[in-house]
Design an enzyme around this catalytic site. Structure first.
Site, mmCIF file in Angstrom:
data_model
loop_
_atom_site.group_PDB
_atom_site.id
_atom_site.type_symbol
_atom_site.label_atom_id
_atom_site.label_comp_id
_atom_site.label_asym_id
_atom_site.label_seq_id
_atom_site.Cartn_x
_atom_site.Cartn_y
_atom_site.Cartn_z
ATOM 1 N N ASP A 1 48.973 45.032 44.406
ATOM 2 C CA ASP A 1 47.835 45.735 44.077
ATOM 3 C C ASP A 1 46.864 45.978 45.179
ATOM 4 O OD1 ASP A 1 49.364 43.632 42.411
ATOM 5 O OD2 ASP A 1 47.987 43.771 40.988
ATOM 6 N N ASP B 1 39.780 42.511 44.452
ATOM 7 C CA ASP B 1 39.375 43.882 43.839
ATOM 8 C C ASP B 1 38.116 44.499 43.933
ATOM 9 O OD1 ASP B 1 42.142 43.882 42.711
ATOM 10 O OD2 ASP B 1 41.797 42.415 41.100
HETATM 11 N N1 GLY Z 1 45.710 44.247 39.239
HETATM 12 C C1 GLY Z 1 46.016 43.500 38.169
HETATM 13 C C2 GLY Z 1 47.179 44.385 37.544
HETATM 14 O O1 GLY Z 1 47.549 45.427 37.721
HETATM 15 O O2 GLY Z 1 47.341 43.790 36.263
#
Ligand code: GLY
Length: 378
Positions: A155, A94
């Site tokens: 994601d 992330d």
């Molecule tokens: N990237 C984690 C979520 O969307 O909760």
């Protein structure tokens, strides 16, 4: 157009509200609210994946209004996140979510060496998570036993712009080569025939063989978690914009077409947490709606039907899920971190970020934080 006028009015009201919210939010990094007031996630985890979004809102507002207050808050968060660089278990897939709306946004507004270096450190670390055998960027960390070495999530498509940015500013193609190899992998294993996306994919990290999909924050294995659909929709659109590759645009459109089809099955409500949740379960995720609206607005540059879908979503959010109460810190309510979370009707900072980004896109005043600076290559 009626919806556009309404969006402009909403933005005006949001501008007034956010100034007050910013004035009382110095020194914190919010994730959600309690009784309408921001928490400070930096106290619990400086590494939390959402820690860049309030800064992103501040940079968007600074870019839009020129008010120094917003910039001060954003710069403060950027500096605080330096601690994350020194915590290896907190460096994960992330990095895009954390350092695009902080260091990279800062560089785009006002180039400086420190922010540039932060962006590059984050990109190098993200690139270092690439597994050449499976052509994927590894998701979460583990305790060092390798148990998550083959874990990949949809994601991560939204983190690829950090790699495209790094190639752009260094003229070193390695970063974008990794990004496109990951995107090709996601196209093959994460997007189903009907255009829906799986959430988690498990690979053999040695052979690179795809083993299975897993459920995550959605309803279950094989279901269509709406925030995952939205990450895929916007993520493939962004890869198309950065690379000019038709295959990513086609994939983004397939995901968007399915998103629109699923939305139509539940008229008069917001976006559910999962398109496969039972029809009598009315739980929603406004964050998925706001993220999808951003992706649809970008896709709308290629086909107007996507802009119309984005406007429908935004109209619903503005009329039904937006709080303009200046005593409350959040914008959108009725969000969900996970289908299985016991917190009902949450607020989430990234829902607010993407709503703001979408409204600014409508009037062409958005700072390109996730999107490329230059005109699309397609
Ligand atoms: N990237 C984690 C979520 O969307 O909760």
């Amino acid at each position: 157009m009626k919806e556009l006028l309404r969006a402009r009015e909403a933005l005006k009201a949001i501008e007034g509200k956010l100034h007050k919210v910013a004035e009382r939010s110095r020194g914190i990094i919010p994730y959600t609210t309690f009784d309408g007031h921001f928490d400070d996630t930096s106290k619990n985890s400086i590494c939390w994946w959402t820690n860049g979004f309030f800064s992103g809102m501040m940079w968007q507002m600074y870019h839009y209004t020129g008010e120094k207050l917003y910039r001060e808050l954003a710069e403060d968060i950027e500096k605080k996140l330096d601690e994350n660089f020194m915590l290896p278990w907190g460096m994960d897939h992330d990095s895009g979510f954390k350092w695009l709306p902080t260091a990279v946004a800062h560089c785009k507004v006002d180039w400086n060496e420190k922010s540039f270096n932060r962006g590059l450190i984050a990109a190098e670390n993200l690139a270092g998570r690439f597994n050449p055998n499976g052509s994927f960027i590894r998701a979460w960390n583990d305790s060092g036993d390798g148990s998550r070495a083959g874990t990949v999530i949809i994601d991560c498509m939204m983190n690829l712009p950090l790699l495209y940015w790094a190639s752009d500013v260094t003229k070193d193609p390695r970063f974008s080569q990794i990004a496109t190899r990951h995107a090709d992998m996601a196209m093959k294993y994460f997007i189903r025939e009907n255009g829906s996306a799986i959430h988690i994919g498990i690979f053999d990290p040695n052979s690179g063989e795809f083993l299975r999909s897993e459920g995550g924050q959605g309803y279950g294995v094989g279901s269509s978690w709406t925030r995952g659909q939205a990450w895929a929709l916007y993520g493939f659109t962004l890869s198309a914009l950065y690379t000019g590759e038709q295959k990513y645009l086609d994939t983004a459109k397939r995901v968007a077409d399915n998103f629109i089809l699923q939305m139509a099955k539940r008229p008069d409500t917001g976006i559910p947490i999962d398109f496969d949740q039972p029809f009598d379960c009315k739980r929603e995720d406004s964050s998925a709606a706001a993220i999808a609206a951003c992706g649809l607005l970008e896709l709308g540059k290629f086909d107007e039907k996507y802009s119309e879908a984005a406007l429908d979503i935004l109209e619903f959010l503005i009329e039904n899920r937006l709080s303009l109460d200046e005593d409350k810190d959040y914008l959108l309510w009725n969000c969900a971190d996970s289908f299985w979370s016991n917190r009902e009707q949450m607020t989430l900072i990234y829902a607010d970020y993407f709503l703001l980004e979408a409204l600014l896109k409508l009037i062409d005043k958005d700072l390109p934080i996730f999107t490329p600076d230059k005109e699309a290559k397609i």
